[in-house]
Design a protein around this motif. Structure first.
Motif, short mmCIF file in Angstrom:
data_model
loop_
_atom_site.label_atom_id
_atom_site.label_comp_id
_atom_site.label_asym_id
_atom_site.label_seq_id
_atom_site.Cartn_x
_atom_site.Cartn_y
_atom_site.Cartn_z
N LYS A 121 0.82 -1.22 0.00
CA LYS A 121 0.00 0.00 0.00
C LYS A 121 0.85 1.27 0.00
CE LYS A 121 -0.75 0.31 4.98
NZ LYS A 121 -1.73 0.39 6.06
N ASN A 122 2.14 1.15 0.37
CA ASN A 122 3.00 2.33 0.35
C ASN A 122 3.79 2.46 -0.96
OD1 ASN A 122 2.38 3.19 3.06
ND2 ASN A 122 3.56 1.41 3.75
N SER A 123 4.27 1.32 -1.46
CA SER A 123 5.14 1.39 -2.66
C SER A 123 4.34 1.59 -3.95
CB SER A 123 5.97 0.11 -2.76
OG SER A 123 5.15 -1.01 -3.03
N LEU A 124 3.16 0.99 -4.03
CA LEU A 124 2.43 1.01 -5.31
C LEU A 124 2.03 2.42 -5.76
CD1 LEU A 124 1.31 -0.62 -7.66
CD2 LEU A 124 -0.76 -1.02 -6.31
N PRO A 125 1.47 3.25 -4.85
CA PRO A 125 1.08 4.60 -5.32
C PRO A 125 2.27 5.44 -5.78
CG PRO A 125 0.08 4.10 -3.18
CD PRO A 125 1.10 3.03 -3.46
N LYS A 126 3.48 5.05 -5.38
CA LYS A 126 4.68 5.84 -5.76
C LYS A 126 5.15 5.51 -7.17
CE LYS A 126 6.46 6.54 -1.07
NZ LYS A 126 6.27 5.38 -0.16
N VAL A 127 4.61 4.44 -7.76
CA VAL A 127 4.99 4.10 -9.14
C VAL A 127 4.25 5.05 -10.08
CG1 VAL A 127 5.00 2.32 -10.92
CG2 VAL A 127 5.34 1.69 -8.51
#
Lengths: 424, 218
Positions: free
Chosen positions: B155-161
Motif C-alpha cells: 500500500k506504500n510502494s504502489l502509489p509511488k509508481v
C-alpha cells in the motif's frame, strides 16, 4: 355483455373458445363457407382468421410479438469483442415504432456476463463521507418516495465502428447501442438525505454486484440533480439484462455509468479514476492525448425510415421518420436533408418532447425516384447543433472510439435500396 | 426548492456539516446502520493516492507464478494479449493502430490493483487474496519496464509508481468543440457533396433478418 359473450354462454359457457367452435356444429360451418364465397368475388384478401373463433384469454399468459415480427431481435457483431460475456448487443431501431424501446430488445452491455441477482439478497450500502452509513434492502427502497422519468440510455461507443469510414450497412449496427425506457425508482437525493452528506463529499462512486464489480465516479452535483436508483422499466420490474432488481440511472450520461446490479454507493472527496474511466471510456486524440470525464451524450439523431434495413419502393410519398436525443436536455429542432446537407427542411417533432429522452420526428418526402442523400440534424435546447462526421473527425481524429454523435447519411439509390455512406 | 437542490445548496454553503447532520434524524427511518465489519466486507475500492489499498504485499517473482496461473491463458505469457487485451508494451498512442497498454496508456498504477482485485481473473472475479493481487500488479508493471525485478508492491510502494502517461489525459470535457451551424438553405456547394466511403456490399455486416448471425468474419 357483448354479442360474443352471449354466444359463448349459449354454446355452453365453455372456458375455451376453440372448444366452443366444435360445438357450433353444422350450422356454424355452413355460415363460414358462405362468407368465404362472397369475399372471393371482391378480390380482397381472404382473411381466414375471421372465419372462426380466436384463442381464449390467458392462453398466453405473457404475450410475445407476432410471428411475422420475429426479425425484431437484439443482434450482435460477432467480430467486435473476443468474448460475448464482455460485449454488447444492438437495439433493432429499424423496427421501433415509438420512443419506448420494448424491454425485450433493449440493447445489452455486460462487462462480465448477465447475472441473475434477486431481491431477497440485494442490499444497497451507502457509506464514505456521510453522517450515517446505511444499508437498504430492496423492500426499503420500494417503500421510499418514487418518481417516473423517461430517459434514453446510450453506450458511449455507439457509432464507434464508423470513425474511420462507413463500415456497417445497417441502422441496427451503426446506431443500436441506444434505447429509451420509462424508469421508476427513487431519486438519489432522497437516498442521500437518509445518510446525510459531509461537506467534503464531492464525488460518488457507484459499484455493481456482478463479477465485473464495475465502478464509476460521478460528481455529487449530478448525483443530487437527477440520478435515480430504479427498479421499474416500462411498466414492470427491471429485466435481468438491465440489472434486476436495482440499477443506477444517470440521465443523459454515457451508458456504463448507469451501474447495473447496484450494491454500493460511496461518497468521497476525489474521483477514483477507475478502469472504466481511464483505460476505457476515454477518448484518444490523433496526437496521443486522451480526453477523460466526457460524460454527457451530446445531441444526436438518426433517420430510422428509410435505412439500410428498410428500403423504399418506387417514387411517391413517404414519411421520413427517426429519433433525436440529447443528454443535455430537450430536443429543440430536427432538420432533414435530402441532398447531403445542401438544404434542410424542418421536421415535425412528434409526441412528447422530454429532456434526455428520445424525441420522435417525421418529415414528408415526395421521392422523385432519383438518387438521394438523406440526413437528419438535431439541435437541443442548449443550441448545440449535431455535427457532421467530417467536422467531428477534424476535432477529435478517428482513434477516439467514443462519443460519435455525427449526422448519419443514408444513400437512397434509384432502385430504392439504402446504404450507409459518409460524405467528404 | 426541490429536496435535491436544497441538499446541494446546503453542501455548497458548507452548512450540512457533520455536527448538524448528526442531530437530524433520517427523514424516512428506513435502512439499517452499516457496521464497520459490513463496510469492510464490500469497501474494496482503491484510489490513485493509495487510499483504500489493503494490507499485504507481493513481489515481481511471486507475481510471475500467480500471473502464469491466473492470467496468461487470456493475456499471453508476456502480456502480449491476443483475443483479450494486451497488457504490456510501450505501444504508440498515435497512428492508425494505437496500442493502449498498461504501460503506454494507463495513468495510475493503483488502478491496476483496483481492477485486478475487483474484476479478475475474468472467470472467477474477486477471488484472489491481496497478496496475489499485489504480486500480479507488480509483475505486470515489471513487464512494462516500470519497476525493477526486485520490486515489492504494497500500500506504500504502489502509489509511488508513476505511470509514463499520467500527463497524457485531459480531465475536462472539450465539448462543444464542433462548429456546425443550423443553416437551412445552400449550406454547402452542391459540387462538394461527395461520398467518401460507403458500406454498400459490406462483408463485415451481420444479417439483420432471420436467425442470429454469430460467425461472420471480420
Amino acid at each position: 355483455m357483448t354479442e360474443l359473450d352471449t354466444h359463448l354462454e349459449q354454446v355452453g359457457g365453455l372456458k375455451s373458445a376453440r372448444r366452443g367452435l366444435f360445438r357450433l356444429g353444422a350450422a356454424g360451418a355452413l355460415a363460414a363457407g358462405f362468407g368465404r364465397a362472397v369475399r372471393a368475388e371482391s378480390g380482397l384478401p381472404a382473411q381466414d382468421w375471421g372465419s372462426g373463433i380466436g384463442a381464449a384469454v390467458a392462453d398466453v399468459t405473457y404475450g410475445m410479438p407476432p410471428k411475422d415480427e420475429s426479425d425484431m431481435q437484439r443482434r450482435l457483431v460477432p467480430w467486435l469483442t473476443g468474448d460475448q460475456t464482455s460485449s454488447i448487443s444492438f437495439t433493432p431501431l429499424q423496427y421501433q415504432t415509438g420512443i419506448i424501446t420494448p424491454s425485450g430488445v433493449f440493447f445489452e452491455r455486460y462487462h462480465n456476463g448477465m447475472v441473475q441477482a434477486n431481491k431477497r439478497d440485494t442490499r444497497l450500502m451507502i457509506h464514505g463521507l456521510v453522517d450515517r452509513p446505511l444499508i437498504f434492502t430492496f423492500e426499503d427502497i420500494l417503500r421510499m418516495p418514487s418518481e417516473t422519468h423517461v430517459h434514453f440510455l446510450e453506450c458511449a461507443a455507439n457509432g464507434g465502428m464508423e470513425w474511420r469510414g462507413a463500415q456497417l450497412n445497417s441502422l441496427q449496427y451503426t446506431h443500436g447501442m441506444v434505447a429509451c425506457a420509462e424508469w421508476v425508482g427513487v431519486k438519489l437525493s432522497t437516498l442521500l438525505e437518509q445518510t446525510g452528506l459531509k461537506k467534503e463529499g464531492k464525488w460518488l462512486l457507484a459499484e455493481g454486484s456482478d463479477g465485473s464489480h464495475l465502478t464509476r465516479s460521478i460528481p455529487i452535483e449530478k448525483a443530487l440533480d437527477d440520478c435515480m436508483v430504479v427498479y421499474g422499466q416500462n411498466g414492470e420490474s427491471l429485466r435481468h439484462e438491465q440489472g434486476y432488481p436495482i440499477r443506477l440511472i444517470v440521465p443523459g450520461w454515457q451508458g456504463n455509468m448507469n451501474v447495473k446490479w447496484l450494491r454500493r454507493l460511496k461518497i468521497g472527496d476525489k474521483p477514483w479514476f477507475t478502469h472504466e474511466e481511464t483505460s476505457k471510456y476515454t477518448e484518444l486524440r490523433a496526437d496521443g492525448k486522451a480526453y477523460g470525464f466526457t460524460w454527457p451524450i451530446y445531441a444526436k439523431s438518426v433517420i430510422t425510415f428509410p435505412c439500410p434495413e428498410m428500403h423504399v419502393k418506387g417514387p411517391g410519398v413517404y414519411e421520413v421518420r427517426g429519433f433525436a436525443w440529447s443528454g443535455l436536455g430537450k430536443i429543440k429542432q430536427v432538420d432533414v436533408s435530402f441532398d447531403g446537407g445542401v438544404n434542410y427542411t424542418r421536421a415535425r417533432l412528434d409526441g412528447p418532447v422530454q429532456p434526455k429522452c428520445f424525441t420522435r420526428f417525421t418529415c414528408e418526402w415526395r421521392w422523385d425516384g432519383k438518387p438521394a442523400l438523406l440526413q437528419s440534424r438535431a439541435i437541443d435546447e442548449t443550441g448545440f447543433v449535431q455535427p457532421t462526421i467530417a467536422e467531428l473527425r477534424a476535432m477529435r481524429g478517428s482513434n477516439g472510439v467514443y462519443n460519435n454523435n455525427s449526422i448519419q447519411t443514408w444513400e437512397v439509390k434509384a432502385d430504392g435500396s439504402v446504404n450507409n455512406v459518409q460524405l467528404a | 426548492m426541490s429536496s435535491s437542490r436544497k441538499l446541494l445548496a446546503l453542501v455548497a454553503a458548507g452548512l450540512f456539516s457533520s455536527a448538524a447532520a448528526h442531530a437530524a434524524e433520517p427523514s424516512l427511518g428506513l435502512g439499517q446502520t452499516a457496521t464497520p465489519e459490513q463496510i469492510a466486507a464490500w469497501n474494496i475500492d482503491a484510489r490513485p493516492d493509495g487510499v483504500g489499498l489493503p494490507e499485504g504485499k507481493g513481489s515481481v517473482s511471486d507475481g510471475d507464478d500467480a500471473y502464469q496461473e491466473n492470467c496468461a491463458m487470456c493475456h499471453g505469457t508476456f502480456g502480449e494479449g491476443g483475443k483479450y487485451p494486451r497488457l504490456a508494451g510501450e505501444g504508440k498512442l498515435t497512428g492508425d493502430r494505437p496500442e493502449q497498454t498498461v504501460g503506454s496508456f494507463w495513468p495510475y498504477s493503483v488502478t491496476l490493483f483496483d481492477f485486478i482485485n475487483r474484476a479478475m481473473p475474468y472467470p472467477a472475479p474477486h477471488s484472489l487474496p491481496p497478496e496475489k493481487v499485489y504480486a500480479i500488479t507488480a509483475y505486470i508493471l515489471n513487464q512494462n519496464n516500470l519497476v525493477g525485478d526486485d520490486f515489492v508492491a504494497d500500500k506504500n510502494s504502489l502509489p509511488k509508481v508513476k505511470m509514463p502517461n499520467e500527463g497524457g489525459f485531459i480531465w475536462k470535457d472539450p465539448r462543444p468543440d464542433t462548429h456546425d451551424s443550423d443553416c437551412m438553405k445552400n449550406c454547402r456547394p452542391v459540387a462538394s457533396v461527395k461520398i467518401s466511403t460507403t458500406a454498400e456490399g459490406s462483408r463485415v455486416t451481420p444479417r439483420t433478418t432471420g436467425p442470429l448471425d454469430t460467425d461472420i468474419p471480420q
